[in-house]
Motif scaffolding. Sequence first.
Motif, PDB file in Angstrom:
ATOM      1  N   GLU A 135       0.799  -1.230   0.000  1.00  0.00           N
ATOM      2  CA  GLU A 135       0.000   0.000   0.000  1.00  0.00           C
ATOM      3  C   GLU A 135       0.830   1.279   0.000  1.00  0.00           C
ATOM      4  O   GLU A 135       0.378   2.327  -0.439  1.00  0.00           O
ATOM      5  CB  GLU A 135      -0.919  -0.006   1.237  1.00  0.00           C
ATOM      6  CG  GLU A 135      -1.902   1.145   1.276  1.00  0.00           C
ATOM      7  CD  GLU A 135      -2.895   1.018   2.416  1.00  0.00           C
ATOM      8  OE1 GLU A 135      -3.213   2.060   3.015  1.00  0.00           O
ATOM      9  OE2 GLU A 135      -3.360  -0.097   2.706  1.00  0.00           O
ATOM     10  N   PHE A 136       2.075   1.203   0.445  1.00  0.00           N
ATOM     11  CA  PHE A 136       2.822   2.432   0.738  1.00  0.00           C
ATOM     12  C   PHE A 136       3.993   2.665  -0.212  1.00  0.00           C
ATOM     13  O   PHE A 136       4.654   1.730  -0.645  1.00  0.00           O
ATOM     14  CB  PHE A 136       3.312   2.408   2.188  1.00  0.00           C
ATOM     15  CG  PHE A 136       2.193   2.324   3.183  1.00  0.00           C
ATOM     16  CD1 PHE A 136       1.493   3.457   3.562  1.00  0.00           C
ATOM     17  CD2 PHE A 136       1.813   1.098   3.714  1.00  0.00           C
ATOM     18  CE1 PHE A 136       0.443   3.379   4.466  1.00  0.00           C
ATOM     19  CE2 PHE A 136       0.764   1.000   4.618  1.00  0.00           C
ATOM     20  CZ  PHE A 136       0.081   2.147   4.995  1.00  0.00           C
ATOM     21  N   ASP A 137       4.231   3.958  -0.492  1.00  0.00           N
ATOM     22  CA  ASP A 137       5.386   4.357  -1.304  1.00  0.00           C
ATOM     23  C   ASP A 137       6.666   4.341  -0.475  1.00  0.00           C
ATOM     24  O   ASP A 137       7.755   4.130  -1.001  1.00  0.00           O
ATOM     25  CB  ASP A 137       5.189   5.771  -1.858  1.00  0.00           C
ATOM     26  CG  ASP A 137       3.950   5.885  -2.717  1.00  0.00           C
ATOM     27  OD1 ASP A 137       3.760   5.012  -3.583  1.00  0.00           O
ATOM     28  OD2 ASP A 137       3.166   6.827  -2.521  1.00  0.00           O
ATOM     29  N   ALA A 160       5.989  -2.043  -5.209  1.00  0.00           N
ATOM     30  CA  ALA A 160       7.190  -2.594  -5.856  1.00  0.00           C
ATOM     31  C   ALA A 160       8.351  -1.604  -5.933  1.00  0.00           C
ATOM     32  O   ALA A 160       9.514  -1.980  -5.773  1.00  0.00           O
ATOM     33  CB  ALA A 160       6.839  -3.094  -7.252  1.00  0.00           C
ATOM     34  N   GLU A 161       8.053  -0.329  -6.188  1.00  0.00           N
ATOM     35  CA  GLU A 161       9.108   0.681  -6.311  1.00  0.00           C
ATOM     36  C   GLU A 161       9.343   1.423  -4.999  1.00  0.00           C
ATOM     37  O   GLU A 161       9.991   2.467  -4.983  1.00  0.00           O
ATOM     38  CB  GLU A 161       8.721   1.702  -7.405  1.00  0.00           C
ATOM     39  CG  GLU A 161       8.461   1.095  -8.765  1.00  0.00           C
ATOM     40  CD  GLU A 161       9.689   0.398  -9.323  1.00  0.00           C
ATOM     41  OE1 GLU A 161      10.782   0.975  -9.230  1.00  0.00           O
ATOM     42  OE2 GLU A 161       9.551  -0.727  -9.843  1.00  0.00           O
ATOM     43  N   SER A 203      16.089   0.647  -1.309  1.00  0.00           N
ATOM     44  CA  SER A 203      15.085   0.332  -2.321  1.00  0.00           C
ATOM     45  C   SER A 203      14.542  -1.075  -2.131  1.00  0.00           C
ATOM     46  O   SER A 203      15.286  -1.986  -1.767  1.00  0.00           O
ATOM     47  CB  SER A 203      15.685   0.460  -3.720  1.00  0.00           C
ATOM     48  OG  SER A 203      16.170   1.750  -3.932  1.00  0.00           O
ATOM     49  N   LYS A 204      13.239  -1.238  -2.380  1.00  0.00           N
ATOM     50  CA  LYS A 204      12.657  -2.580  -2.278  1.00  0.00           C
ATOM     51  C   LYS A 204      13.117  -3.459  -3.423  1.00  0.00           C
ATOM     52  O   LYS A 204      13.386  -4.635  -3.248  1.00  0.00           O
ATOM     53  CB  LYS A 204      11.111  -2.494  -2.255  1.00  0.00           C
ATOM     54  CG  LYS A 204      10.482  -3.873  -2.170  1.00  0.00           C
ATOM     55  CD  LYS A 204       8.988  -3.825  -1.938  1.00  0.00           C
ATOM     56  CE  LYS A 204       8.431  -5.236  -1.840  1.00  0.00           C
ATOM     57  NZ  LYS A 204       6.986  -5.242  -1.545  1.00  0.00           N
ATOM     58  N   SER A 205      13.180  -2.877  -4.620  1.00  0.00           N
ATOM     59  CA  SER A 205      13.549  -3.683  -5.785  1.00  0.00           C
ATOM     60  C   SER A 205      14.869  -3.200  -6.371  1.00  0.00           C
ATOM     61  O   SER A 205      15.359  -2.155  -6.026  1.00  0.00           O
ATOM     62  CB  SER A 205      12.461  -3.591  -6.836  1.00  0.00           C
ATOM     63  OG  SER A 205      12.174  -2.249  -7.151  1.00  0.00           O
TER      64      SER A 205
END
Length: 205
Positions: A135-137, A160-161, A203-205
């Motif tokens: 849900e979150f940036d 994802a970003e 970063s997540k990805s």
Amino acid sequence: MDNSRDVLVTGLADLGVSATELQIDLLLAFVRLIEKWNKTYNLTAIRNREEMLRLHILDSLAVLPFISGENIIDVGTGAGLPGIPLAIFMPDVQFTLLDSNAKKTRFVQQAVLELKLENVEVVHSRVEQLKREGEFDAVLSRAFANLHDIMQWTDYLLQAEGVLIAMKGQKPVAELEQLERVYSVESIVVPGIDAERCVVRISKS
């Protein structure tokens, strides 16, 4: 004599943060609320108002240049830090303030009501039980846990970003060595505080 407004105005100028009179008034009102509730709820060990402005308010706002996204969760917000000061300066961003301590979320909810912050939601929950996947940036944390643990607990909340933004003291070299993701570390200087501070973005990805 109460120098709190001068301390705040000077500190904001040193940070390069431009503030309206309303924003300054809201920050000062927030600090007064913390002082009032602190007598019963023990929200913070800091009792001196000027120290509170430096160690809590200016420290929270020092991360402003590193915040990105339109939907942000502040994990382990405690007394609403850094979420409430950031929400005052980023009215177009939606903030979710999360804490597992019911007394603290009660205070934060009251502060949100009294300060009339329409871009803040307060949630009483453990982070791993939130059930708001992707849900979150950005996930924001201030002195919450080590980086590896924060990532494990909060990764599912990010789209994802998305990015984890962790506020730390000294550069956490040992914690960073454990990371297998792209990250950046930026030193920050908080006016009136003679201590190292940094912001880690992962970063997540």
